[in-house]
Design a protein around this motif. Sequence first.
Motif, PDB file in Angstrom:
ATOM      1  N   CYS A  25      41.591  45.567  32.072  1.00  0.00           N
ATOM      2  CA  CYS A  25      40.167  45.808  31.805  1.00  0.00           C
ATOM      3  C   CYS A  25      39.474  44.700  31.018  1.00  0.00           C
ATOM      4  O   CYS A  25      38.252  44.666  30.968  1.00  0.00           O
ATOM      5  N   ARG A  28      36.920  40.538  32.129  1.00  0.00           N
ATOM      6  CA  ARG A  28      35.545  40.157  32.424  1.00  0.00           C
ATOM      7  C   ARG A  28      35.058  39.124  31.404  1.00  0.00           C
ATOM      8  O   ARG A  28      35.491  39.108  30.256  1.00  0.00           O
ATOM      9  N   LEU A  30      32.831  37.625  28.717  1.00  0.00           N
ATOM     10  CA  LEU A  30      31.879  38.021  27.684  1.00  0.00           C
ATOM     11  C   LEU A  30      31.573  36.779  26.862  1.00  0.00           C
ATOM     12  O   LEU A  30      32.486  36.066  26.449  1.00  0.00           O
ATOM     13  N   THR A  51      24.652  49.534  20.777  1.00  0.00           N
ATOM     14  CA  THR A  51      24.375  49.744  22.196  1.00  0.00           C
ATOM     15  C   THR A  51      25.597  49.375  23.041  1.00  0.00           C
ATOM     16  O   THR A  51      26.667  49.124  22.517  1.00  0.00           O
ATOM     17  N   THR A  52      25.419  49.303  24.344  1.00  0.00           N
ATOM     18  CA  THR A  52      26.523  49.013  25.254  1.00  0.00           C
ATOM     19  C   THR A  52      26.670  47.514  25.484  1.00  0.00           C
ATOM     20  O   THR A  52      25.734  46.740  25.264  1.00  0.00           O
ATOM     21  N   VAL A  53      27.834  47.127  25.951  1.00  0.00           N
ATOM     22  CA  VAL A  53      28.105  45.718  26.244  1.00  0.00           C
ATOM     23  C   VAL A  53      27.117  45.193  27.280  1.00  0.00           C
ATOM     24  O   VAL A  53      26.584  44.087  27.142  1.00  0.00           O
ATOM     25  N   ALA A  54      26.835  45.968  28.313  1.00  0.00           N
ATOM     26  CA  ALA A  54      25.921  45.518  29.370  1.00  0.00           C
ATOM     27  C   ALA A  54      24.543  45.169  28.813  1.00  0.00           C
ATOM     28  O   ALA A  54      23.918  44.197  29.251  1.00  0.00           O
ATOM     29  N   GLN A  55      24.061  45.917  27.851  1.00  0.00           N
ATOM     30  CA  GLN A  55      22.755  45.636  27.265  1.00  0.00           C
ATOM     31  C   GLN A  55      22.804  44.471  26.284  1.00  0.00           C
ATOM     32  O   GLN A  55      21.825  43.763  26.111  1.00  0.00           O
ATOM     33  N   VAL A  57      24.742  41.646  26.319  1.00  0.00           N
ATOM     34  CA  VAL A  57      24.979  40.296  26.848  1.00  0.00           C
ATOM     35  C   VAL A  57      23.699  39.459  26.885  1.00  0.00           C
ATOM     36  O   VAL A  57      23.650  38.364  26.345  1.00  0.00           O
ATOM     37  N   GLY A  58      22.660  39.942  27.496  1.00  0.00           N
ATOM     38  CA  GLY A  58      21.413  39.178  27.587  1.00  0.00           C
ATOM     39  C   GLY A  58      20.741  38.994  26.238  1.00  0.00           C
ATOM     40  O   GLY A  58      20.247  37.909  25.916  1.00  0.00           O
TER      41      GLY A  58
END
Length: 67
Positions: A25, A28, A30, A51-55, A57-58
């Motif tokens: 896992c 990916r 980061l 918050t989440t990793v997806a949010q 990154v940017g």
Amino acid sequence: MPTLLPDSAVVEEFRRRVIAWYEECGCRHLPWRNVRDGWAVLVASLLLRKTTVAQVVGVYEEFLRRF
């Protein structure tokens, strides 16, 4: 007095499971992985608490560019 530390077999099994999970896992990309800049690590750590990793990154990359 009983010891609070797990025995070596328990530690080894835990280590083996964590490494297996990471190999499955954790592959990916980061942007804060393998970073040696303390500021960038601190920013990532603080952002990831809320918050989440997806949010993150940017926001992480934009924050470092801006500040």
